[in-house]
Design a protein around this motif. Structure first.
Motif, PDB file in Angstrom:
ATOM      1  N   TYR A   1       0.829  -1.197   0.000  1.00 29.72           N
ATOM      2  CA  TYR A   1       0.000   0.000   0.000  1.00 29.72           C
ATOM      3  C   TYR A   1       0.872   1.259   0.000  1.00 29.72           C
ATOM      4  CZ  TYR A   1      -4.228  -2.721   1.084  1.00 29.72           C
ATOM      5  OH  TYR A   1      -5.296  -3.589   1.055  1.00 29.72           O
ATOM      6  N   GLY A   2       0.451   2.245  -0.773  1.00 28.64           N
ATOM      7  CA  GLY A   2       1.165   3.514  -0.817  1.00 28.64           C
ATOM      8  C   GLY A   2       1.971   3.653  -2.087  1.00 28.64           C
ATOM      9  N   VAL A   3       2.978   4.514  -2.040  1.00 30.94           N
ATOM     10  CA  VAL A   3       3.782   4.817  -3.225  1.00 30.94           C
ATOM     11  C   VAL A   3       4.754   3.668  -3.486  1.00 30.94           C
ATOM     12  CG1 VAL A   3       5.449   6.402  -4.258  1.00 30.94           C
ATOM     13  CG2 VAL A   3       3.600   7.303  -2.824  1.00 30.94           C
ATOM     14  N   ASN A   4       4.658   3.084  -4.681  1.00 29.94           N
ATOM     15  CA  ASN A   4       5.576   2.022  -5.096  1.00 29.94           C
ATOM     16  C   ASN A   4       6.722   2.545  -5.943  1.00 29.94           C
ATOM     17  OD1 ASN A   4       2.601   0.148  -5.703  1.00 29.94           O
ATOM     18  ND2 ASN A   4       3.846   0.046  -3.852  1.00 29.94           N
ATOM     19  N   ALA A   5       6.484   3.599  -6.713  1.00 27.05           N
ATOM     20  CA  ALA A   5       7.518   4.148  -7.597  1.00 27.05           C
ATOM     21  C   ALA A   5       7.131   5.567  -7.977  1.00 27.05           C
ATOM     22  CB  ALA A   5       7.673   3.277  -8.854  1.00 27.05           C
ATOM     23  N   ILE A   6       8.140   6.337  -8.387  1.00 27.49           N
ATOM     24  CA  ILE A   6       7.918   7.697  -8.882  1.00 27.49           C
ATOM     25  C   ILE A   6       8.503   7.781 -10.284  1.00 27.49           C
ATOM     26  CG2 ILE A   6       8.333  10.155  -8.538  1.00 27.49           C
ATOM     27  CD1 ILE A   6       8.708   9.569  -5.562  1.00 27.49           C
ATOM     28  N   VAL A   7       7.677   8.191 -11.224  1.00 28.42           N
ATOM     29  CA  VAL A   7       8.099   8.367 -12.611  1.00 28.42           C
ATOM     30  C   VAL A   7       8.072   9.852 -12.924  1.00 28.42           C
ATOM     31  CG1 VAL A   7       7.489   7.903 -15.022  1.00 28.42           C
ATOM     32  CG2 VAL A   7       7.269   6.095 -13.309  1.00 28.42           C
ATOM     33  N   GLU A   8       9.079  10.326 -13.653  1.00 30.64           N
ATOM     34  CA  GLU A   8       9.126  11.726 -14.038  1.00 30.64           C
ATOM     35  C   GLU A   8       8.809  11.897 -15.512  1.00 30.64           C
ATOM     36  OE1 GLU A   8      12.281  13.869 -10.982  1.00 30.64           O
ATOM     37  OE2 GLU A   8      12.855  13.507 -13.060  1.00 30.64           O
ATOM     38  N   ALA A   9       7.855  12.774 -15.804  1.00 28.25           N
ATOM     39  CA  ALA A   9       7.613  13.210 -17.181  1.00 28.25           C
ATOM     40  C   ALA A   9       8.453  14.459 -17.409  1.00 28.25           C
ATOM     41  CB  ALA A   9       6.138  13.516 -17.397  1.00 28.25           C
ATOM     42  N   ARG A  10       9.329  14.399 -18.396  1.00 31.15           N
ATOM     43  CA  ARG A  10      10.226  15.529 -18.655  1.00 31.15           C
ATOM     44  C   ARG A  10       9.853  16.208 -19.956  1.00 31.15           C
ATOM     45  NH1 ARG A  10      16.099  12.963 -16.707  1.00 31.15           N
ATOM     46  NH2 ARG A  10      15.352  12.293 -14.629  1.00 31.15           N
ATOM     47  N   PHE A  11      10.036  17.523 -19.943  1.00 34.20           N
ATOM     48  CA  PHE A  11       9.672  18.353 -21.080  1.00 34.20           C
ATOM     49  C   PHE A  11      10.896  19.172 -21.504  1.00 34.20           C
ATOM     50  CE2 PHE A  11       5.922  17.259 -18.721  1.00 34.20           C
ATOM     51  CZ  PHE A  11       4.938  17.049 -19.677  1.00 34.20           C
ATOM     52  N   SER A  12      10.759  19.914 -22.592  1.00 28.58           N
ATOM     53  CA  SER A  12      11.904  20.625 -23.163  1.00 28.58           C
ATOM     54  C   SER A  12      12.362  21.786 -22.301  1.00 28.58           C
ATOM     55  CB  SER A  12      11.559  21.117 -24.575  1.00 28.58           C
ATOM     56  OG  SER A  12      10.373  21.908 -24.561  1.00 28.58           O
ATOM     57  N   ALA A  13      11.586  22.192 -21.329  1.00 27.95           N
ATOM     58  CA  ALA A  13      11.984  23.256 -20.397  1.00 27.95           C
ATOM     59  C   ALA A  13      11.210  23.036 -19.101  1.00 27.95           C
ATOM     60  CB  ALA A  13      11.703  24.635 -20.983  1.00 27.95           C
TER      61      ALA A  13
END
Length: 679
Positions: A549-561
């Motif tokens: 239960y809870g946060v299993n992973a953190i994914v980052e969406a990255r952009f050009s700035a």
């Protein structure tokens, strides 16, 4: 007082990058001798351009006395950036371009020139910059003494961006540390400066340190403590906006009923403050008072009293001698509100002063139902966004467009703090923060974050949430991309399937997903179709791991700035609430949260009417009517809610969750006893 929009924009672009040197030139820290004549010309030429990139050459000519060491600064008009530079050192940050000399080209004789080149990036437009400054002086072909400040309020207010409030400290009642913060230190201010802030707002409450009539003498130790903090800030290249703060509701609000005494005290206070600081450099500005409001009168009458107060403040400071004759003075609207009916009288008053060193101030904490989480406003939706956009545009169109700069002297959301539960879902709050700073740039407003200790830990000098702190710094000059939600909930007992989010690019290019330093594979881990970002079942299964239960992973969406956008992969199941008995002063619902997060609560009686203090909506205010404690495993119904329950009449509570279905619960009040039943 009424420059054209084009003139105003060029002026602002030319001063943002020069804020540091302009202030240094007013103090002993300045690198240029007070006797040296300064002047310069700059030749700027794009020598080649292609899609997304360009080459340029810059030639700098010194028209003044010989110099040994130079810095050239300008602001990019269309978001361009230096990506590679030669024959000089690149010290740029965001829209603020800054280039320093090397050893071999540091000396420039009178009439001497040097040049450097660079490769840059651009999107949309590649307009040539203007407003170049060499060692702080505008390169306009003239020669004169070094800059001693700013030409007008527009320049100085632009140089204050961004600003930070030293909240709940010198403004607190009962002593500087009485509201939970340590005493202000120079190290705190250095930490703020290192984080990219160019100014501080120094709220000060004076009443407890002020004597009786007729002199209303401010205690010397209070005045000198304030002066010490101002000195530290100026020495560390931070402008200071000093005010009279909680006095506004302690005694100034009684102006209509106690007119002469309030005015005498107000004028006596400002006479003493202005006299103490009259010889301070231009980097110190004065704000009339905080969030003016007046008891027992209509808003229209309040506008009149506000104008009278602001006029008294203006007259006292301007007539106090020293540098106060042209110091930046900042006047609030009634309630520091930017509704049109509040802005119009302030505009009329400021224009009547015919003084180029006067600015206006407003405050903004967001659309009220959103910022307190009431009436079902749990997301940063179109209505919330339009309230922000309209608020800032009115300030621009009424004031900024007419030559009156505006400082958003306080901004944040209500009730956000490190010590209380999340009342606004974090991703939705961050969308608001990002858009607020974008709207401020678009409308040429300077912003000052309200920090009462919830952002900077002033004991450890660490930002309480480095992710939020980094976003706040980056988004002063750049947009950041987001997604429709920052969480993906995976039912622990269910089968994992593909999950989709909507990309909000905010004019940027989406560059992919990362888990830490590992880039996820497009086509295998995720797909993008138009604005739809889909994480595959295979990737989510891997990211969920043991599905605790809870946060299993953190994914980052990255952009050009801008800053990366975090997406939290969470495992959850339907929360379970249990029966309980309590009183009208203490009632907790035992709750198994099972990894889920509470969004809001609605409350109704069997006849369909709303239960709770907010009778106009079934969705009660988060934190006022109810709150949760995840660690203790309880949802807490506050006395503000319990006291309003009808005697003996069951009320059905519907709890809304971010990752699960709603859960119903019934509470009944009998005398001072409250019983709760899971349904």
């Amino acid at each position: 007082m009424n420059p054209t929009t084009g003139q105003r924009r060029r002026l602002r672009l030319g001063v943002i990058a020069a804020s540091a040197l302009a202030l240094l030139a007013t103090s002993p820290l300045g690198a240029v001798s007070a006797q040296a004549a300064q002047g310069c010309e700059v030749g700027y030429q794009v020598t080649g351009q292609w899609s997304g990139g360009f080459n340029a050459n810059v030639e700098v000519t010194n028209l003044g006395d010989p110099i040994d060491g130079w810095t050239l600064e300008w602001s990019w008009p269309d978001g361009q950036r230096v990506t590679k530079l030669w024959s000089a050192k690149d010290k740029s940050a965001g829209d603020a371009a800054k280039v320093e000399s090397l050893g071999y080209n540091a000396k420039l004789a009178t009439g001497g020139s040097t040049s450097f080149g660079f490769t840059g990036s651009w999107t949309g437009a590649n307009t040539d910059p203007t407003g170049f400054r060499l060692n702080g002086r505008l390169c306009d072909g003239t020669v004169g003494e070094p800059s001693t400040g700013w030409a007008n309020a527009e320049e100085q207010v632009a140089a204050m961006q961004p600003g930070w409030n030293v909240g709940n400290t010198l403004d607190s009642l009962g002593g500087e540390t009485n509201w939970g913060n340590p005493m202000i230190t120079e190290a705190q201010l250095q930490t703020v400066k290192a984080a990219g802030y160019n100014s501080i707002r120094l709220p000060v409450t004076w009443d407890e340190f002020t004597g009786e009539s007729p002199d209303y003498t401010i205690a010397p130790e209070r005045m000198e403590r304030v002066a010490q903090v101002v000195d530290w800030a100026l020495a560390n290249d931070l402008q200071v906006m000093l005010n009279i703060h909680h006095d506004s509701w302690m005694w100034i609000d009684q102006l209509p009923s106690n007119h002469d005494n309030v005015m005498a005290k107000f004028e006596a206070m400002w006479t003493q403050i202005a006299t103490r600081f009259k010889d301070y450099p231009a980097g110190l500005s004065f704000e009339s008072n905080n969030e003016p409001a007046f008891e027992g009168v209509s808003l229209e009458e309040g506008d009149v009293y506000n104008a009278e107060l602001n006029q008294a403040f203006y007259d006292v400071v301007r007539n106090s001698g020293g540098n106060n004759g042209d110091r930046l003075l900042i006047l609030p609207s009634l309630h520091t509100n930017a509704e049109q009916v509040r802005l119009d009288p302030l505009k009329t008053m400021i224009e009547g002063l015919e003084d180029p060193m006067v600015a206006a101030t407003i405050h903004y904490y967001g659309f009220w139902p959103f910022t307190v989480n009431i009436a079902g406003f749990t997301t940063y939706n179109e209505q919330v966004q339009q309230d922000l956009a309209g608020y800032f545009q009115r300030a621009h169109d009424t004031l900024v467009a007419n030559g009156i700069p505006v400082i958003v002297g306080e901004w944040a959301v209500f009730n956000y703090s490190h010590w209380s539960p999340e009342r606004i879902e974090q991703g939705e709050m961050l969308k608001f923060f990002e858009d607020l700073q974008f709207q401020a740039r678009e409308n040429e407003l300077t912003t000052m974050l309200w920090d009462a200790g919830q952002f900077l830990n002033r004991e450890t000098l660490e930002w309480r949430d480095p992710y939020i702190a980094e976003r706040l710094q980056t988004e002063v000059t750049s947009r950041s991309g987001t997604t429709s939600f920052d969480r993906i909930y995976l039912e622990q007992s269910g089968t994992i399937t593909d999950e989709s989010l909507t990309l909000n690019r905010n004019g940027l290019d989406f560059e992919g997903l990362w888990e830490g330093n590992v880039k996820l594979s497009e086509g295998t881990d995720y797909t993008v179709s138009g604005d739809t970002l889909t994480l595959t079942a295979a990737a989510l299964t891997r990211l969920a791991g043991d599905r605790a239960y809870g946060v299993n992973a953190i994914v980052e969406a990255r952009f050009s700035a801008g800053s990366p956008w975090r997406i939290y992969i969470k495992s959850n199941d339907q929360p379970v609430l249990s029966d309980a008995t309590g009183t009208t002063t203490s009632f907790d619902i035992p709750t198994e949260f099972n990894g889920d997060n509470l969004a809001t609560m609605e409350a109704r009686y069997a006849d369909g009417t709303n239960a709770g203090p907010a009778t106009w909506t079934p969705f009660q205010e988060f934190g006022h009517s109810f709150i949760y404690d995840y660690e203790a495993g309880t949802i807490i119904l506050n006395t503000a809610f319990l006291d309003t329950l009808r005697e003996g009449e069951p009320a059905t509570l519907t709890f809304h969750w971010w990752g699960s279905d709603t859960v119903a619960y019934t509470v009944t009040k009998t005398g001072t006893t409250v019983t709760g039943t899971a349904t």
